[in-house]
Design a protein around this motif. Structure first.
Motif, PDB file in Angstrom:
ATOM      1  N   GLY A  94       0.815  -1.199   0.000  1.00 35.51           N
ATOM      2  CA  GLY A  94       0.000   0.000   0.000  1.00 35.51           C
ATOM      3  C   GLY A  94       0.851   1.252   0.000  1.00 35.51           C
ATOM      4  O   GLY A  94       1.976   1.261   0.505  1.00 35.51           O
ATOM      5  N   ALA A  95       0.311   2.323  -0.570  1.00 41.52           N
ATOM      6  CA  ALA A  95       1.080   3.567  -0.677  1.00 41.52           C
ATOM      7  C   ALA A  95       0.174   4.714  -1.053  1.00 41.52           C
ATOM      8  O   ALA A  95      -1.019   4.527  -1.320  1.00 41.52           O
ATOM      9  N   LEU A  96       0.749   5.909  -1.069  1.00 40.73           N
ATOM     10  CA  LEU A  96       0.090   7.090  -1.597  1.00 40.73           C
ATOM     11  C   LEU A  96       0.467   7.189  -3.074  1.00 40.73           C
ATOM     12  O   LEU A  96       1.655   7.170  -3.425  1.00 40.73           O
ATOM     13  N   VAL A  97      -0.532   7.301  -3.928  1.00 43.92           N
ATOM     14  CA  VAL A  97      -0.284   7.318  -5.368  1.00 43.92           C
ATOM     15  C   VAL A  97      -1.225   8.327  -6.015  1.00 43.92           C
ATOM     16  O   VAL A  97      -2.330   8.575  -5.509  1.00 43.92           O
ATOM     17  N   GLN A  98      -0.777   8.899  -7.115  1.00 42.06           N
ATOM     18  CA  GLN A  98      -1.629   9.854  -7.825  1.00 42.06           C
ATOM     19  C   GLN A  98      -2.701   9.136  -8.643  1.00 42.06           C
ATOM     20  O   GLN A  98      -2.509   7.988  -9.063  1.00 42.06           O
ATOM     21  N   ALA A  99      -3.783   9.828  -8.863  1.00 41.59           N
ATOM     22  CA  ALA A  99      -4.842   9.281  -9.708  1.00 41.59           C
ATOM     23  C   ALA A  99      -4.263   8.908 -11.074  1.00 41.59           C
ATOM     24  O   ALA A  99      -3.446   9.640 -11.639  1.00 41.59           O
ATOM     25  N   SER A 152      -4.907   2.381 -13.207  1.00 39.34           N
ATOM     26  CA  SER A 152      -5.863   3.464 -13.484  1.00 39.34           C
ATOM     27  C   SER A 152      -6.590   3.854 -12.206  1.00 39.34           C
ATOM     28  O   SER A 152      -7.825   3.967 -12.175  1.00 39.34           O
ATOM     29  N   LEU A 153      -5.835   4.074 -11.169  1.00 49.23           N
ATOM     30  CA  LEU A 153      -6.432   4.320  -9.858  1.00 49.23           C
ATOM     31  C   LEU A 153      -7.216   5.618  -9.814  1.00 49.23           C
ATOM     32  O   LEU A 153      -6.847   6.615 -10.460  1.00 49.23           O
ATOM     33  N   LYS A 154      -8.290   5.584  -9.049  1.00 46.08           N
ATOM     34  CA  LYS A 154      -9.174   6.726  -8.867  1.00 46.08           C
ATOM     35  C   LYS A 154      -9.219   7.065  -7.378  1.00 46.08           C
ATOM     36  O   LYS A 154      -8.929   6.220  -6.533  1.00 46.08           O
ATOM     37  N   SER A 155      -9.648   8.276  -7.082  1.00 49.71           N
ATOM     38  CA  SER A 155      -9.720   8.684  -5.686  1.00 49.71           C
ATOM     39  C   SER A 155     -10.658   7.771  -4.893  1.00 49.71           C
ATOM     40  O   SER A 155     -10.424   7.520  -3.704  1.00 49.71           O
ATOM     41  N   GLU A 156     -11.683   7.269  -5.546  1.00 50.04           N
ATOM     42  CA  GLU A 156     -12.634   6.399  -4.849  1.00 50.04           C
ATOM     43  C   GLU A 156     -12.063   5.021  -4.539  1.00 50.04           C
ATOM     44  O   GLU A 156     -12.715   4.196  -3.881  1.00 50.04           O
ATOM     45  N   ASP A 157     -10.853   4.729  -5.002  1.00 50.29           N
ATOM     46  CA  ASP A 157     -10.184   3.477  -4.639  1.00 50.29           C
ATOM     47  C   ASP A 157      -9.448   3.605  -3.309  1.00 50.29           C
ATOM     48  O   ASP A 157      -8.905   2.609  -2.811  1.00 50.29           O
ATOM     49  N   THR A 158      -9.415   4.792  -2.758  1.00 51.08           N
ATOM     50  CA  THR A 158      -8.752   4.992  -1.467  1.00 51.08           C
ATOM     51  C   THR A 158      -9.441   4.167  -0.387  1.00 51.08           C
ATOM     52  O   THR A 158     -10.653   4.257  -0.191  1.00 51.08           O
ATOM     53  N   ALA A 159      -8.661   3.341   0.292  1.00 52.18           N
ATOM     54  CA  ALA A 159      -9.218   2.439   1.303  1.00 52.18           C
ATOM     55  C   ALA A 159      -8.083   1.639   1.933  1.00 52.18           C
ATOM     56  O   ALA A 159      -6.949   1.644   1.438  1.00 52.18           O
ATOM     57  N   VAL A 160      -8.434   0.953   3.002  1.00 52.22           N
ATOM     58  CA  VAL A 160      -7.552  -0.089   3.522  1.00 52.22           C
ATOM     59  C   VAL A 160      -7.928  -1.379   2.802  1.00 52.22           C
ATOM     60  O   VAL A 160      -9.111  -1.746   2.752  1.00 52.22           O
ATOM     61  N   TYR A 161      -6.925  -2.040   2.244  1.00 54.32           N
ATOM     62  CA  TYR A 161      -7.150  -3.266   1.483  1.00 54.32           C
ATOM     63  C   TYR A 161      -6.752  -4.469   2.322  1.00 54.32           C
ATOM     64  O   TYR A 161      -5.658  -4.495   2.904  1.00 54.32           O
ATOM     65  N   TYR A 162      -7.646  -5.451   2.371  1.00 53.74           N
ATOM     66  CA  TYR A 162      -7.436  -6.658   3.161  1.00 53.74           C
ATOM     67  C   TYR A 162      -7.451  -7.888   2.258  1.00 53.74           C
ATOM     68  O   TYR A 162      -8.270  -7.973   1.338  1.00 53.74           O
ATOM     69  N   CYS A 163      -6.591  -8.833   2.538  1.00 55.39           N
ATOM     70  CA  CYS A 163      -6.721 -10.134   1.895  1.00 55.39           C
ATOM     71  C   CYS A 163      -7.329 -11.106   2.890  1.00 55.39           C
ATOM     72  O   CYS A 163      -7.252 -10.901   4.113  1.00 55.39           O
ATOM     73  N   ALA A 164      -7.956 -12.137   2.346  1.00 55.67           N
ATOM     74  CA  ALA A 164      -8.641 -13.114   3.181  1.00 55.67           C
ATOM     75  C   ALA A 164      -8.567 -14.484   2.534  1.00 55.67           C
ATOM     76  O   ALA A 164      -8.458 -14.591   1.306  1.00 55.67           O
ATOM     77  N   ALA A 165      -8.644 -15.521   3.363  1.00 52.41           N
ATOM     78  CA  ALA A 165      -8.537 -16.895   2.891  1.00 52.41           C
ATOM     79  C   ALA A 165      -9.774 -17.684   3.291  1.00 52.41           C
ATOM     80  O   ALA A 165     -10.285 -17.535   4.414  1.00 52.41           O
ATOM     81  N   SER A 166     -10.219 -18.531   2.359  1.00 51.33           N
ATOM     82  CA  SER A 166     -11.417 -19.328   2.613  1.00 51.33           C
ATOM     83  C   SER A 166     -11.209 -20.766   2.154  1.00 51.33           C
ATOM     84  O   SER A 166     -10.695 -21.010   1.063  1.00 51.33           O
TER      85      SER A 166
END
Length: 123
Positions: A9-14, A85-99
């Motif tokens: 994760g990082a800070l990135v421009q649109a 092609s990141l957008k401002s609305e993609d800003t979030a904490v991203y989690y991975c999960a296993a099932s």
């Protein structure tokens, strides 16, 4: 018990790109379907993408189709999420999960979760 650790994760421009990684340990990685979720400030955790045990099957939420790519390397016990092609609305904490479920459809069907990695997209 499976442990999942996200990174990248990082800070990135649109318009920019990032690759998130999720390293798994403590279990037979290829037995798990893997998913990526995200949680934006003030919002509920939302599904982003999932990948089958073999890696041959993938599924995305509509808003990221054509921009994000999920993949996995079972030899490295790692799942990836390529964000483009990141957008401002993609800003979030991203989690991975296993099932252990063959095709998990709901967050409750994922048994293990990582701690998350922050992605911030600036306009």
């Amino acid at each position: 018990q499976v442990q999942l650790v996200e990174s990248g994760g990082a800070l990135v421009q649109a318009g920019g790109s990032l690759r998130l990684s999720c390293a798994a340990s403590g279990g037979a990685f290829s037995n798990y379907a893997m998913g990526w979720f995200r949680q934006a400030p003030g919002k509920e955790r939302a599904f982003v993408a999932r990948i089958s045990r073999s890696g041959r099957g993938t599924y995305y939420t509509e808003s990221v189709k054509g921009r994000f790519t999920i993949s996995r390397d079972n030899a490295r016990n790692t799942v990836y999420l390529q964000l483009s092609s990141l957008k401002s609305e993609d800003t979030a904490v991203y989690y991975c999960a296993a099932s252990l479920i063959l095709v998990p459809l709901k967050p409750e069907e994922y048994e293990y979760w990582g701690q998350g990695t922050q992605v911030t997209v600036s306009a």
